[in-house]
Write an enzyme that holds these catalytic residues in place. Structure first.
Site, PDB file in Angstrom:
ATOM      1  N   GLY A 150       0.839  -1.138   0.022  1.00  0.00           N
ATOM      2  CA  GLY A 150       0.087   0.130  -0.120  1.00  0.00           C
ATOM      3  C   GLY A 150       0.786   1.005  -0.184  1.00  0.00           C
ATOM      4  CB  CYS A 151       0.546   4.580  -1.457  1.00  0.00           C
ATOM      5  SG  CYS A 151      -1.232   4.865  -1.116  1.00  0.00           S
ATOM      6  CG  ASN A 152      -1.648   5.565   3.140  1.00  0.00           C
ATOM      7  OD1 ASN A 152      -1.078   6.788   2.686  1.00  0.00           O
ATOM      8  ND2 ASN A 152      -2.775   5.550   3.471  1.00  0.00           N
ATOM      9  CB  SER A 153       1.957   0.164   3.816  1.00  0.00           C
ATOM     10  OG  SER A 153       0.714  -0.239   3.903  1.00  0.00           O
ATOM     11  CB  THR A 155       4.778   6.752   3.424  1.00  0.00           C
ATOM     12  OG1 THR A 155       4.131   6.631   2.026  1.00  0.00           O
ATOM     13  CG2 THR A 155       5.522   8.076   3.667  1.00  0.00           C
TER      14      THR A 155
END
EC number: 1.2.1.38
Length: 343
Positions: A150-153, A155
């Site tokens: 995931g993109c949040n993950s 980061t």
């Protein structure tokens, strides 16, 4: 391979699909051989994304119309809960990079808990490699199926994993306060992502149960060798691209910076800023770079780690191309060293 790899992009009418096309358009080792979309089958890509009209691309078609015998690798940029069934039915020898959440969680029971339904392709889950390139590089190079993060993950994990592994922060005192651009919600029309709902405001969302939290649980616990549970709050930024995570930890800030700088010294896409500097989303926009900074807190023994990346590039499609490069035996950085877009 003495020719460019022939690539299929399944789900090319979404933001991550368009970003894949943008990246592959100038990639010397890949060429787009097939583009699929469901409702937009039969249309030219230029009609769906006019910014790509200068490219000579195949028409959008249905997945069932793709001749996979001539495809070297498929990117699956389909919605969550769709990829499992699609990938299950693809040729078993086809290299596949999945950009959805469908194979990120190693335990199908954990997947069912967080996504609200049983895993639809549990037999494939054991062969899926988690796509955080900097940590699973060797496994990705040998893999047939890679599950991008995931993109949040990405980061949060890139900012924290080295210090979690090194044991230089209190594992019971980690807070990830993250803000992300609207494109992370996808292209499908939703009331909550309308311009009037997002602009001139800033708000937290999915506060109690954001699904990327499960990836934090999985990867931090593996790195630490014990259960690690972080506090994670995502916020929606009134901008198109970019994620900035502010991570609050208990530990010596200079030591935390040293661990991060040493861990990423040879990583081409991870830039650890000088001690005391914090990154900005504007400085990674449109690139495959992640900028990380460490700033001391006014309280002794506490620090703030900052991590910034472009959610559509390093957080998704750029990460996917980085992984595909490894799977195809190409240089990992090929096609991805473009400078960020500024201003």
């Amino acid at each position: 391979m003495d020719r460019p790899a022939r690539i299929a992009i399944l789900g090319a009418s979404g933001y991550t699909g368009a970003e894949l096309v943008r990246l592959i358009a100038t990639h010397p080792g890949m060429e787009v051989a097939a583009l699929t979309a469901d409702r937009k089958a039969g249309m030219d890509m230029a009609e769906v994304f006019p910014h790509l009209r200068h490219l000579d691309l195949p028409k959008l078609c249905r997945i069932s119309d793709v001749d996979f015998s001539g495809i070297d690798l498929a990117f699956c940029a389909l919605p969550h809960a769709t990829s499992q069934e699609v990938i299950r039915d693809l040729p078993r020898d086809l290299k596949t990079v999945d950009l959805s959440a469908d194979f990120r969680l190693r335990d199908p029971a954990v997947y069912a808990e967080w996504y609200g339904h049983e895993h639809l392709a549990p037999a494939l889950q054991p062969e899926a490699v988690y796509g955080l390139t900097e940590y699973y590089r060797d496994e990705i190079a040998r893999a047939r199926l890679v599950a991008c993060t995931g993109c949040n993950s990405a980061t949060g994990l890139l900012g924290l994993l080295p210090v979690v592994k090194a044991g230089v922060v209190d594992l019971d005192e980690i807070i990830i306060d993250l803000a992300t651009g609207v494109s992370g919600a996808g292209r499908a029309p939703k009331e909550g992502t309308l311009h009037t709902e997002v602009s001139e405001g800033f708000h937290a969302y999915n506060i109690e149960r954001h699904r990327h939290t499960a990836e934090f649980d999985q990867e931090f616990s593996l790195a630490a060798g014990r259960d690690v549970t972080v506090t994670f709050t995502p916020h929606l930024l009134p901008q198109n691209r970019g994620i900035l995570a502010t991570i609050y930890v208990k530990g010596a800030p200079e030591e935390i910076h040293k661990v991060l700088a040493e861990a990423y010294a040879d990583e081409p896409f991870i830039v650890v800023l000088p001690y005391g500097e914090a990154p900005s989303t504007r400085h990674v926009r449109g690139s495959n770079f992640c900028h990380i900074g460490v700033v001391r807190d006014r309280r002794d023994g506490r620090a703030r780690i900052f991590s910034a990346l472009d959610n559509l590039t390093k957080g998704s499609s750029g990460q996917a191309v980085q992984n595909a490069n490894l799977m195809l035996g190409l240089p990992e950085t090929q096609g991805l060293m473009m400078a960020p877009l500024f201003p």
